[in-house]
Design a protein around this motif. Sequence first.
Motif, PDB file in Angstrom:
ATOM      1  N   TYR A  24      55.625  37.712  30.908  1.00  0.00           N
ATOM      2  CA  TYR A  24      55.061  38.919  31.153  1.00  0.00           C
ATOM      3  C   TYR A  24      53.422  38.978  31.704  1.00  0.00           C
ATOM      4  O   TYR A  24      52.731  39.660  31.423  1.00  0.00           O
ATOM      5  CB  TYR A  24      55.220  39.935  30.084  1.00  0.00           C
ATOM      6  N   ARG A  25      52.977  37.591  32.242  1.00  0.00           N
ATOM      7  CA  ARG A  25      51.612  37.463  32.461  1.00  0.00           C
ATOM      8  C   ARG A  25      51.033  38.704  33.469  1.00  0.00           C
ATOM      9  O   ARG A  25      49.827  39.197  33.295  1.00  0.00           O
ATOM     10  CB  ARG A  25      51.234  36.278  32.953  1.00  0.00           C
ATOM     11  N   ASP A  26      51.948  39.076  34.446  1.00  0.00           N
ATOM     12  CA  ASP A  26      51.365  40.151  35.220  1.00  0.00           C
ATOM     13  C   ASP A  26      51.035  41.535  34.605  1.00  0.00           C
ATOM     14  O   ASP A  26      50.427  42.005  34.809  1.00  0.00           O
ATOM     15  CB  ASP A  26      52.549  40.537  36.173  1.00  0.00           C
ATOM     16  N   LEU A  27      52.056  41.686  33.377  1.00  0.00           N
ATOM     17  CA  LEU A  27      51.673  42.905  32.493  1.00  0.00           C
ATOM     18  C   LEU A  27      50.307  42.885  31.865  1.00  0.00           C
ATOM     19  O   LEU A  27      49.595  43.718  31.772  1.00  0.00           O
ATOM     20  CB  LEU A  27      52.873  43.230  31.541  1.00  0.00           C
ATOM     21  N   ILE A  28      49.972  41.563  31.357  1.00  0.00           N
ATOM     22  CA  ILE A  28      48.766  41.384  30.713  1.00  0.00           C
ATOM     23  C   ILE A  28      47.445  41.648  31.695  1.00  0.00           C
ATOM     24  O   ILE A  28      46.561  42.201  31.287  1.00  0.00           O
ATOM     25  CB  ILE A  28      48.656  39.877  30.298  1.00  0.00           C
ATOM     26  N   VAL A  29      47.751  41.059  33.032  1.00  0.00           N
ATOM     27  CA  VAL A  29      46.508  41.327  33.884  1.00  0.00           C
ATOM     28  C   VAL A  29      46.330  42.793  33.953  1.00  0.00           C
ATOM     29  O   VAL A  29      45.308  43.466  34.077  1.00  0.00           O
ATOM     30  CB  VAL A  29      47.037  40.548  35.008  1.00  0.00           C
ATOM     31  N   LEU A  30      47.625  43.629  34.303  1.00  0.00           N
ATOM     32  CA  LEU A  30      47.685  45.008  34.417  1.00  0.00           C
ATOM     33  C   LEU A  30      47.042  45.854  33.311  1.00  0.00           C
ATOM     34  O   LEU A  30      46.282  46.582  33.545  1.00  0.00           O
ATOM     35  CB  LEU A  30      49.025  45.660  34.948  1.00  0.00           C
ATOM     36  N   LEU A  31      47.288  45.082  32.207  1.00  0.00           N
ATOM     37  CA  LEU A  31      46.715  45.984  30.793  1.00  0.00           C
ATOM     38  C   LEU A  31      45.289  45.969  30.815  1.00  0.00           C
ATOM     39  O   LEU A  31      44.519  46.715  30.398  1.00  0.00           O
ATOM     40  CB  LEU A  31      47.581  45.556  29.857  1.00  0.00           C
ATOM     41  N   THR A  32      44.687  44.635  31.185  1.00  0.00           N
ATOM     42  CA  THR A  32      43.307  44.404  31.178  1.00  0.00           C
ATOM     43  C   THR A  32      42.729  45.167  32.126  1.00  0.00           C
ATOM     44  O   THR A  32      41.640  45.810  31.887  1.00  0.00           O
ATOM     45  CB  THR A  32      43.070  42.996  31.390  1.00  0.00           C
ATOM     46  N   LYS A  33      43.210  45.299  33.278  1.00  0.00           N
ATOM     47  CA  LYS A  33      42.558  46.193  34.099  1.00  0.00           C
ATOM     48  C   LYS A  33      42.702  47.576  33.932  1.00  0.00           C
ATOM     49  O   LYS A  33      41.542  48.271  34.216  1.00  0.00           O
ATOM     50  CB  LYS A  33      43.513  46.172  35.776  1.00  0.00           C
ATOM     51  N   LYS A  34      43.558  47.889  33.337  1.00  0.00           N
ATOM     52  CA  LYS A  34      43.827  49.464  32.745  1.00  0.00           C
ATOM     53  C   LYS A  34      42.572  49.774  31.969  1.00  0.00           C
ATOM     54  O   LYS A  34      41.995  50.614  32.002  1.00  0.00           O
ATOM     55  CB  LYS A  34      45.287  49.816  32.021  1.00  0.00           C
ATOM     56  N   THR A  35      42.544  48.874  31.048  1.00  0.00           N
ATOM     57  CA  THR A  35      41.351  48.990  30.102  1.00  0.00           C
ATOM     58  C   THR A  35      40.101  49.332  30.568  1.00  0.00           C
ATOM     59  O   THR A  35      39.408  50.143  30.228  1.00  0.00           O
ATOM     60  CB  THR A  35      41.468  47.771  29.160  1.00  0.00           C
ATOM     61  N   PHE A  36      39.681  48.361  31.613  1.00  0.00           N
ATOM     62  CA  PHE A  36      38.448  48.386  32.026  1.00  0.00           C
ATOM     63  C   PHE A  36      38.499  49.774  32.979  1.00  0.00           C
ATOM     64  O   PHE A  36      37.407  50.688  32.794  1.00  0.00           O
ATOM     65  CB  PHE A  36      38.173  47.301  33.274  1.00  0.00           C
ATOM     66  N   THR A  37      39.718  50.312  33.467  1.00  0.00           N
ATOM     67  CA  THR A  37      39.356  51.569  34.476  1.00  0.00           C
ATOM     68  C   THR A  37      39.229  52.755  33.539  1.00  0.00           C
ATOM     69  O   THR A  37      38.448  53.450  33.750  1.00  0.00           O
ATOM     70  CB  THR A  37      40.723  51.568  35.155  1.00  0.00           C
ATOM     71  N   LEU A  38      39.902  52.516  32.429  1.00  0.00           N
ATOM     72  CA  LEU A  38      39.723  53.715  31.610  1.00  0.00           C
ATOM     73  C   LEU A  38      38.644  53.918  30.875  1.00  0.00           C
ATOM     74  O   LEU A  38      38.171  55.063  30.479  1.00  0.00           O
ATOM     75  CB  LEU A  38      40.918  53.795  30.896  1.00  0.00           C
ATOM     76  N   THR A  39      37.999  52.723  30.280  1.00  0.00           N
ATOM     77  CA  THR A  39      36.928  52.578  29.472  1.00  0.00           C
ATOM     78  C   THR A  39      35.534  53.554  30.433  1.00  0.00           C
ATOM     79  O   THR A  39      34.675  54.099  29.682  1.00  0.00           O
ATOM     80  CB  THR A  39      36.472  51.323  29.088  1.00  0.00           C
ATOM     81  N   TYR A  40      35.641  53.002  31.673  1.00  0.00           N
ATOM     82  CA  TYR A  40      34.483  53.474  32.342  1.00  0.00           C
ATOM     83  C   TYR A  40      34.725  54.399  33.189  1.00  0.00           C
ATOM     84  O   TYR A  40      33.904  54.849  34.253  1.00  0.00           O
ATOM     85  CB  TYR A  40      33.720  52.130  32.943  1.00  0.00           C
ATOM     86  N   LYS A  41      36.151  55.337  33.319  1.00  0.00           N
ATOM     87  CA  LYS A  41      36.044  56.244  33.899  1.00  0.00           C
ATOM     88  C   LYS A  41      35.078  57.374  33.763  1.00  0.00           C
ATOM     89  O   LYS A  41      35.247  57.596  32.083  1.00  0.00           O
ATOM     90  CB  LYS A  41      37.789  56.726  34.023  1.00  0.00           C
TER      91      LYS A  41
END
Lengths: 279, 437
Positions: A24-41
């Motif tokens: 599920y490594r692709d999911l890990i990458v996407l979750l990481t991206k999501k966290t950054f996107t949402l934190t600084y939105k």
Amino acid sequence: MTYHVHISSETECVGLNLGEVWQYRDLIVLLTKKTFTLTYKQTVLGPAWIIISPLLSSIAYMLVFGVIAGISTNGVPQILFYLASTAIWGLFASAVTDNAATFIANANVFGKVYFPRLTVPVSNLLVGLIRFGIQMILVLALVAFFVVQGTVSPNWLMWLIIPLALVHLCVLGMGVGIILSSLTTKYRDLQILVSFGMQLWMFGTPIVYPLSQIPEGILRTVVMLNPVTAPVEWLRFALLGSGTIDPITTGISIVVALVCAVCGILMFNRVERTFVDTV
Amino acid sequence: MAHQTSRQNTEREPIIAISGLRKRYRLGQIGSGTLQGDIKEWRERRQIERSGEVDGAAPKRDDDFYALDGLDLTVYKGEALGIIGKNGAGKSTLLKILSRITAPTEGEIDLYGRVASMLEVGTGFNGEMTGRENIYLNGAILGMSRREIDEKMEDIIEFSEVRDFIDTPVKRYSSGMYVKLGFSVAAHLDSEIMIMDEVLAVGDMEFQHKCLDRMRQAAKQEHRTVLYVSHNMSTIKRLCDRCIVMDAGKIVFDGDVDAAVALYLGGGNTLLQTHYEYDDGYRPYDEYLRLNRRLNIDTLDILGKDAPTFAADETVELELSCTALRPLAQVGFRFELWSQDGTKIGTMLSRGFVDLHEGVNKIHMRMDLSHLTTGQYSADLVAFFHDEEGNEDILDGVYPGVVFDVVVELDEKNYLDWHHNYWGAIRLHDVDIEISE
């Protein structure tokens, strides 16, 4: 058909589970991206906060502990000392606090679909590492500046140790974090404890002061037994050329980190199977 | 029927094998919630174990509740299995265990294929992220790799019908669009087993049909296995070729879909009875009638039926028993009909009036249901008469008087799979159409 999953009341072996996390490594990458996107939105400064917040707290520490209390930083320029220390502590603290809420914060998704739950803590750790990496750019720039000035002399050879010390710190932080997350599903008290407990823990770790400033005695022993002390001192020793390296406490810290990580994963695996019923 | 031929064509290759599955929940508070309490409980348990009162098994507690209680089931490749049962029968628990969201207490399951579970559509969707970003995230949560999602992106967007909004944050989506996007992602998983829990309950009719057809196609042409839980019998009939009925954590029926649906509708609802006694029901006019009670509605029987389930062209034969406290002339009755979602949909009046003598009167009624569509109805029964000035005066009323199901089979005349949400409960007179010269 080669695919086969066996479900029973027994806990599956851990190795299989870690393999699944890799799938599920692709999911890990996407979750990481999501966290950054949402934190600084919808923030004006956006990712600049990654630099601004440790910078501000470093200045505050500098004023309080450096100027007012007059704690020595062993010749290292204060701003560099506090900034490096805050960044290192920030990595550890985020590994603990972000992960401690794993089950509670994701109860909704966990209750509806299966994926290896460990992907969430792993992605949280990645977020912390990326943040740390960005902060390190500033720290390294300052190191370079002060090296040119001649006020700092890093142990260049020791830089080979930096990745190991970081792994050590991350394993420890994540171990503690997932142990807390597993226990929080039953004992919500821990959620409250974590938020201020981490602050207390910071003062018990040589972050705003160097280990060498503590007089010999019980207090020093306690701080040295704190498993976070060893990797912090190692990192500062390599980066800033000033730190107290002690093989015995380092050894203890490594053992504690490994035990925490193994216990954490075992507990996490146990809890993830049925926590939906208790949350 | 078509499904029988397809069943023979597929070799009966088991894809899900469940044996002795049980799932225990603790009723009331789960765990003691404090460390002290848990340690105490653990010590008590150890004492019991040491004293040998129980042989190996966990001590049975009074507040234990088995959501699944000994389930054996084998599902074969290419089957579309419907799962029906009352609320609390264990359907969702079964799906949760199969989707590995929670672990069983006892028993074994072997899955010979990847599972795509849709216990909810759009799980993990984040409002701040665009449709496209959410497809990636949702797909990854469901187990797709980035490359797989890239390959299917076009199909997913096409199926979802929200192409124009795909780069808009999903918080701006309508709930229908949200569901469409969520379903599309899940429907494009390359999994051998698909599990759905009433995800089709939302979304417009056209899209529901599209989803069902997609599921059918998955089962019939791609030989995937579909497990579908729903309270909507028409979708069960449309999709499934085998159906189990669950009750109290056990499978009480396994086999033909029509038989399963009939069993469920007949025995599933305690409200659905054929004999009513109105001793202590809700009588809204009691206060009003306190000083001047002239009639008591006592019992009502639905004649000639085991269960109050009717076809649209069926006439309901009823026998009402009521006690008149004095002779009453020109008494009429009316049934005020409610649909299941609590809408009052209309009223049936008695054709003319009857005279009642003092004492127990039995009244035979024939009720025509021809305009009702598939669904459950409850009818409040009110008795009244008209006084000399022509004013209506209520004699008695029972709420609800009778509850019944109407099941309209799809055929040439009833060609539309009727949904109350969209078209109401009443089918008005048909419109004649022809090509004009």
